[in-house]
Scaffold this motif. Structure first.
Motif, PDB file in Angstrom:
ATOM      1  N   UNK A  35       0.848  -1.186   0.000  1.00 47.29           N
ATOM      2  CA  UNK A  35       0.000   0.000   0.000  1.00 47.29           C
ATOM      3  C   UNK A  35       0.887   1.240   0.000  1.00 47.29           C
ATOM      4  N   UNK A  36       0.652   2.100  -0.967  1.00 45.60           N
ATOM      5  CA  UNK A  36       1.388   3.364  -1.074  1.00 45.60           C
ATOM      6  C   UNK A  36       0.452   4.515  -0.690  1.00 45.60           C
ATOM      7  N   UNK A  37       0.998   5.672  -0.497  1.00 37.43           N
ATOM      8  CA  UNK A  37       0.211   6.853  -0.140  1.00 37.43           C
ATOM      9  C   UNK A  37      -0.885   7.108  -1.175  1.00 37.43           C
ATOM     10  N   UNK A  38      -0.569   6.892  -2.450  1.00 37.74           N
ATOM     11  CA  UNK A  38      -1.554   7.107  -3.516  1.00 37.74           C
ATOM     12  C   UNK A  38      -2.780   6.205  -3.334  1.00 37.74           C
ATOM     13  N   UNK A  39      -2.551   4.997  -2.843  1.00 31.72           N
ATOM     14  CA  UNK A  39      -3.660   4.070  -2.602  1.00 31.72           C
ATOM     15  C   UNK A  39      -4.591   4.607  -1.519  1.00 31.72           C
ATOM     16  N   UNK A  40      -4.023   5.204  -0.516  1.00 33.05           N
ATOM     17  CA  UNK A  40      -4.823   5.736   0.585  1.00 33.05           C
ATOM     18  C   UNK A  40      -5.612   6.977   0.173  1.00 33.05           C
ATOM     19  N   UNK A  41      -5.165   7.642  -0.855  1.00 31.74           N
ATOM     20  CA  UNK A  41      -5.816   8.876  -1.309  1.00 31.74           C
ATOM     21  C   UNK A  41      -6.847   8.637  -2.401  1.00 31.74           C
TER      22      UNK A  41
END
Length: 107
Positions: A35-41
């Protein structure tokens, strides 16, 4: 009297005589989830709505077959020996069932 039949050669296997059962499970394999930051956004609510919309007319059994299937086969001792030596016996080697780039054509 109860009997079984070898699912490879068709030999009748009387109850109480030696037989083997092959159980095969096929399931979709997935790589480790990172999970990357982009996934959380991401807007997951919207993505899920779109996914549900695409899947609403798809046959549920087909969806299940795409992620999981299981099979059980009774084998006589002779077919058991052949199966243990080469479980994919001939499957990938028969050009009549192969599609492009080694994919199997639906039967």
């Amino acid at each position: 009297m109860r009997h079984y039949t070898c699912d490879i050669c068709g030999l009748k296997l009387p109850h109480g005589k030696l037989r083997y059962m092959a159980k095969i499970e096929l399931y979709a394999a997935y790589d480790t989830l990172e999970i990357a930051r982009e996934d959380l956004e991401r807007n997951l609510d919207q993505e899920l709505r779109e996914l549900f919309e695409r899947l609403k007319d798809v046959d549920p059994d087909q969806l299940l077959r795409e992620v999981y299937a299981s099979f059980k086969f009774d084998l006589c001792p002779s077919c058991h020996e052949l199966y243990v030596k080469d479980p994919l016996r001939g499957f990938g080697r028969d050009p009549s069932i192969r599609g492009e780039k080694g994919t199997v054509e639906p039967q």
